[in-house]
Design an enzyme around this catalytic site. Structure first.
Site, PDB file in Angstrom:
ATOM      1  N   ASN A  99      55.834  10.578 -23.127  1.00  0.00           N
ATOM      2  CA  ASN A  99      55.827   9.543 -24.262  1.00  0.00           C
ATOM      3  C   ASN A  99      54.388  10.536 -24.972  1.00  0.00           C
ATOM      4  O   ASN A  99      53.359  11.214 -24.112  1.00  0.00           O
ATOM      5  CB  ASN A  99      55.614   8.512 -24.957  1.00  0.00           C
ATOM      6  N   CYS A 100      54.062  10.313 -26.257  1.00  0.00           N
ATOM      7  CA  CYS A 100      52.855  11.262 -26.219  1.00  0.00           C
ATOM      8  C   CYS A 100      51.485  10.471 -25.930  1.00  0.00           C
ATOM      9  O   CYS A 100      51.724   9.354 -25.607  1.00  0.00           O
ATOM     10  CB  CYS A 100      53.104  10.509 -27.850  1.00  0.00           C
ATOM     11  N   PRO A 101      50.769  11.479 -25.639  1.00  0.00           N
ATOM     12  CA  PRO A 101      50.498  12.882 -26.257  1.00  0.00           C
ATOM     13  C   PRO A 101      51.150  13.861 -25.051  1.00  0.00           C
ATOM     14  O   PRO A 101      51.062  14.688 -25.013  1.00  0.00           O
ATOM     15  CB  PRO A 101      49.117  12.915 -26.060  1.00  0.00           C
TER      16      PRO A 101
END
Length: 79
Positions: free
Chosen positions: A17-19
């Site tokens: 998942n981000c980042p």
């Protein structure tokens, strides 16, 4: 066809998942020569926004992007 775009390196950030997808891409780009093409595979929907913004701000070129069945693929040319 998009899949025929050749790349010099590939980062598979599936499941991250981000980042993290963007961070992994940045780390790989730092090791590449100018003009080289990086392919990034991500399953994070937010990566669409992240990679277009990153390319615009960093000067790298977002050559192509695709989204298919929850898999997002990007081809970046290092500035």
């Amino acid at each position: 066809m998009i899949d025929t775009l050749t790349c010099d390196a590939e980062v598979d950030a599936s499941g991250l998942n981000c980042p993290l997808p963007l961070l992994k891409a940045k780390m790989q780009l730092n090791q590449m020569a100018a003009g080289a093409v990086l392919k990034v595979i991500s399953t994070d929907a937010g990566s669409q926004r992240d990679f277009s913004t990153f390319a615009r701000l960093s000067g790298h070129s977002l050559l192509q992007q695709s989204a298919e069945a929850g898999v997002y693929t990007y081809w970046l040319r290092k500035a």
